[in-house]
Design a protein around this motif. Structure first.
Motif, PDB file in Angstrom:
ATOM      1  N   LEU A 274     -77.709  12.668  25.279  1.00 36.54           N
ATOM      2  CA  LEU A 274     -76.917  12.923  26.545  1.00 36.54           C
ATOM      3  C   LEU A 274     -77.580  12.040  27.623  1.00 36.54           C
ATOM      4  O   LEU A 274     -76.667  11.633  28.485  1.00 36.54           O
ATOM      5  CB  LEU A 274     -76.906  14.286  27.096  1.00 36.54           C
ATOM      6  CG  LEU A 274     -76.099  15.257  26.049  1.00 36.54           C
ATOM      7  CD1 LEU A 274     -76.116  16.823  26.534  1.00 36.54           C
ATOM      8  CD2 LEU A 274     -74.628  14.818  25.840  1.00 36.54           C
TER       9      LEU A 274
ATOM     10  N   LEU B 149     -78.403  22.593  35.622  1.00 34.48           N
ATOM     11  CA  LEU B 149     -79.874  22.492  36.229  1.00 34.48           C
ATOM     12  C   LEU B 149     -80.706  22.324  34.877  1.00 34.48           C
ATOM     13  O   LEU B 149     -80.477  23.147  34.032  1.00 34.48           O
ATOM     14  CB  LEU B 149     -80.443  23.315  37.204  1.00 34.48           C
ATOM     15  CG  LEU B 149     -79.598  23.577  38.595  1.00 34.48           C
ATOM     16  CD1 LEU B 149     -79.996  24.475  39.213  1.00 34.48           C
ATOM     17  CD2 LEU B 149     -79.745  22.002  39.147  1.00 34.48           C
TER      18      LEU B 149
ATOM     19  N   THR C 177     -85.993  16.551  27.237  1.00 33.87           N
ATOM     20  CA  THR C 177     -85.160  17.943  27.741  1.00 33.87           C
ATOM     21  C   THR C 177     -84.186  18.065  26.377  1.00 33.87           C
ATOM     22  O   THR C 177     -83.764  17.334  26.053  1.00 33.87           O
ATOM     23  CB  THR C 177     -84.306  17.657  29.017  1.00 33.87           C
ATOM     24  OG1 THR C 177     -85.105  17.417  30.217  1.00 33.87           O
ATOM     25  CG2 THR C 177     -83.399  18.864  29.422  1.00 33.87           C
TER      26      THR C 177
HETATM   27  O1  TXA Z   1     -86.848  14.264  34.273  1.00 37.06           O
HETATM   28  C1  TXA Z   1     -86.270  15.049  34.725  1.00 37.06           C
HETATM   29  O2  TXA Z   1     -85.333  15.474  33.824  1.00 37.06           O
HETATM   30  C2  TXA Z   1     -85.897  15.230  36.127  1.00 37.06           C
HETATM   31  C3  TXA Z   1     -87.298  16.052  36.252  1.00 37.06           C
HETATM   32  C4  TXA Z   1     -87.210  16.758  37.865  1.00 37.06           C
HETATM   33  O3  TXA Z   1     -87.564  17.263  35.458  1.00 37.06           O
HETATM   34  N1  TXA Z   1     -84.903  16.267  36.167  1.00 37.06           N
HETATM   35  C5  TXA Z   1     -83.536  15.846  36.210  1.00 37.06           C
HETATM   36  O4  TXA Z   1     -82.569  16.894  36.647  1.00 37.06           O
HETATM   37  O5  TXA Z   1     -83.367  14.585  36.031  1.00 37.06           O
HETATM   38  P1  TXA Z   1     -81.119  16.263  36.978  1.00 37.06           P
HETATM   39  O6  TXA Z   1     -80.510  17.548  37.522  1.00 37.06           O
HETATM   40  O7  TXA Z   1     -81.232  15.222  38.031  1.00 37.06           O
HETATM   41  O8  TXA Z   1     -80.611  15.890  35.702  1.00 37.06           O
HETATM   42  C6  TXA Z   1     -80.316  16.754  34.661  1.00 37.06           C
HETATM   43  C7  TXA Z   1     -79.346  16.554  33.700  1.00 37.06           C
HETATM   44  C8  TXA Z   1     -77.981  16.095  34.374  1.00 37.06           C
HETATM   45  O9  TXA Z   1     -77.425  15.118  34.166  1.00 37.06           O
HETATM   46  C9  TXA Z   1     -77.222  17.358  33.754  1.00 37.06           C
HETATM   47  O10 TXA Z   1     -75.911  17.400  33.572  1.00 37.06           O
HETATM   48  C10 TXA Z   1     -77.768  17.476  32.198  1.00 37.06           C
HETATM   49  O11 TXA Z   1     -79.281  17.180  32.515  1.00 37.06           O
HETATM   50  N2  TXA Z   1     -77.884  18.911  31.825  1.00 37.06           N
HETATM   51  C11 TXA Z   1     -78.627  19.937  32.390  1.00 37.06           C
HETATM   52  N3  TXA Z   1     -78.297  20.982  31.632  1.00 37.06           N
HETATM   53  C12 TXA Z   1     -77.320  20.669  30.760  1.00 37.06           C
HETATM   54  C13 TXA Z   1     -76.719  21.354  29.764  1.00 37.06           C
HETATM   55  N4  TXA Z   1     -76.506  22.614  29.518  1.00 37.06           N
HETATM   56  N5  TXA Z   1     -75.650  20.676  28.975  1.00 37.06           N
HETATM   57  C14 TXA Z   1     -75.489  19.290  29.212  1.00 37.06           C
HETATM   58  N6  TXA Z   1     -76.316  18.535  30.159  1.00 37.06           N
HETATM   59  C15 TXA Z   1     -76.944  19.318  30.861  1.00 37.06           C
END
Ligand code: TXA
Ligand code: MG
Length: 336
Positions: free
Chosen positions: A187, A54, A88
């Motif tokens: 990524l 997340l 991010t």
């Molecule tokens: O715009 C956004 O980023 C939205 C809004 C709500 O902020 N959030 C979002 O979250 O798109 P989600 O969970 O749908 O996508 C997050 C992405 C996923 O592909 C996840 O694998 C990656 O970010 N991710 C998160 N933490 C990570 C980490 N520690 N290492 C690599 N990838 C990570």
């Protein structure tokens, strides 16, 4: 948002609940990072596998620094320039970050969203909020409060912050330092492009190296399919025939696909496809991205049984289109 809406959201969060939160990219499904039951509820509500980590949403840079083991100079420069905003950063995590958030990885994703309601919610909660996009796993992301209501059949409290201005998810960038060099790995593509990032960092004389994501474990979000609308989307690029030809070819090819790929259900028709809806874009990539997910949802609800997108490489030229095209590729059941 009424004060009562905010209070209800804060109460839910404090009691291990999840809340639909508007951001400038897409709506998120938020829980407090200090509430493990709330974090678990994100995964169960979304039917999301626990291996997909997340993003933690912060109200300011100091909250972000507390989540990271190190704070590279590049992180300082990037956050000053692009936060609050759709970027991010994936950084080595502080020991205190719950492995539920990071799926056991040594890194954590962090961003400061550019939406007054999200920022107010995080500030009032006085703790960062973990939030993935507020959709069922693999499905089209939500860009309005009513999309979130539809996704979870009204079972989730959503704060209405209007339609999302960016419309596709944030750029996800891994940043690490290795012997004086800043190593960057893209990524996920988004509104902030690698070119924006490269220009900024080189203007600060940062020595850069770009790496391709290789290890699937370090880049769990690199699924082949995602964002899928309710009816199959056919991405037409090289196919020479007319629209009826596309439908006929889709009928031949779709049933050969597996039911799911990497846990994401592939949209396949139960009856031969007969009625197409057509996806078209505005000429401006910013406007096109803003409308993309709404269009996919609206076209799925027209009574058509498939969506045809005819790719126009002349219109969609340049890095500004790449985030949107990446979403479309992943949302497609078939590319012709
Ligand atoms: O715009 C956004 O980023 C939205 C809004 C709500 O902020 N959030 C979002 O979250 O798109 P989600 O969970 O749908 O996508 C997050 C992405 C996923 O592909 C996840 O694998 C990656 O970010 N991710 C998160 N933490 C990570 C980490 N520690 N290492 C690599 N990838 C990570
Ligand atoms: Mg998502």
């Amino acid at each position: 948002m009424t004060p009562a809406d905010l209070k209800k959201a804060l109460d839910l969060l404090a009691h291990d609940g999840v809340v639909g939160m508007p951001t400038e990219t897409v709506y998120g499904l938020a829980a407090r990072i200090d509430r493990p039951e709330g974090l678990r509820r994100i995964f169960t509500t979304k039917e999301r596998p626990f291996f997909d980590p997340l993003i933690v949403h912060v109200a300011n840079v100091s909250q972000a620094r507390a989540l990271a083991k190190e704070w590279p100079k590049a992180a300082e420069i990037l956050t000053r320039a692009f936060w609050p905003g759709p970027l991010t950063l994936i950084l080595n995590k502080a020991d205190s970050v719950n492995p539920l958030i990071t799926s056991g990885l040594e890194t954590v994703g962090i961003r400061q969203p550019d939406h007054p309601i999200a920022l107010e919610l995080i500030r009032q909660a006085s703790v960062p909020l973990a939030a993935p996009s507020a959709n069922r796993f693999g499905h089209t992301s939500p860009t309005t409060a009513s999309h979130v209501q539809e996704e979870f059949r009204g079972q989730v409290h959503v704060i209405d912050g209007g339609p999302c201005q960016v419309g596709i998810e944030s750029t996800v960038l891994r940043v690490r330092e290795e012997r004086g060099t800043t190593v960057l790995t893209l990524l996920r593509k988004g509104a902030i492009t690698l070119e924006h990032i490269r220009k900024l960092l080189t203007s600060y004389n940062i020595t850069l190296r770009f790496e391709e994501p290789t290890d699937r474990k370090q880049a769990p979000g690199q699924l082949k399919h995602h964002y899928m609308p309710d009816i199959p989307l056919i991405f037409v690029e090289d196919f020479k025939g007319d629209n009826d030809g596309v439908t006929a070819e889709a009928n031949r090819r779709l049933h050969e696909l597996p039911d799911d790929i990497e846990g994401v259900k592939i949209r396949k028709p139960t009856r031969p496809l007969a009625k197409a809806a057509f996806l078209n874009f505005q000429k401006d990539p910013i406007m096109a991205a803003r409308e993309l997910y709404s269009q996919l949802r609206d076209l799925s609800a027209t009574g058509a049984d498939h969506i045809i997108y005819r790719h126009d490489p002349v219109l969609c030229q340049g890095e500004a289109w790449e985030g949107l095209l990446d979403r479309l590729h992943k949302a497609s059941s078939l590319r012709l």
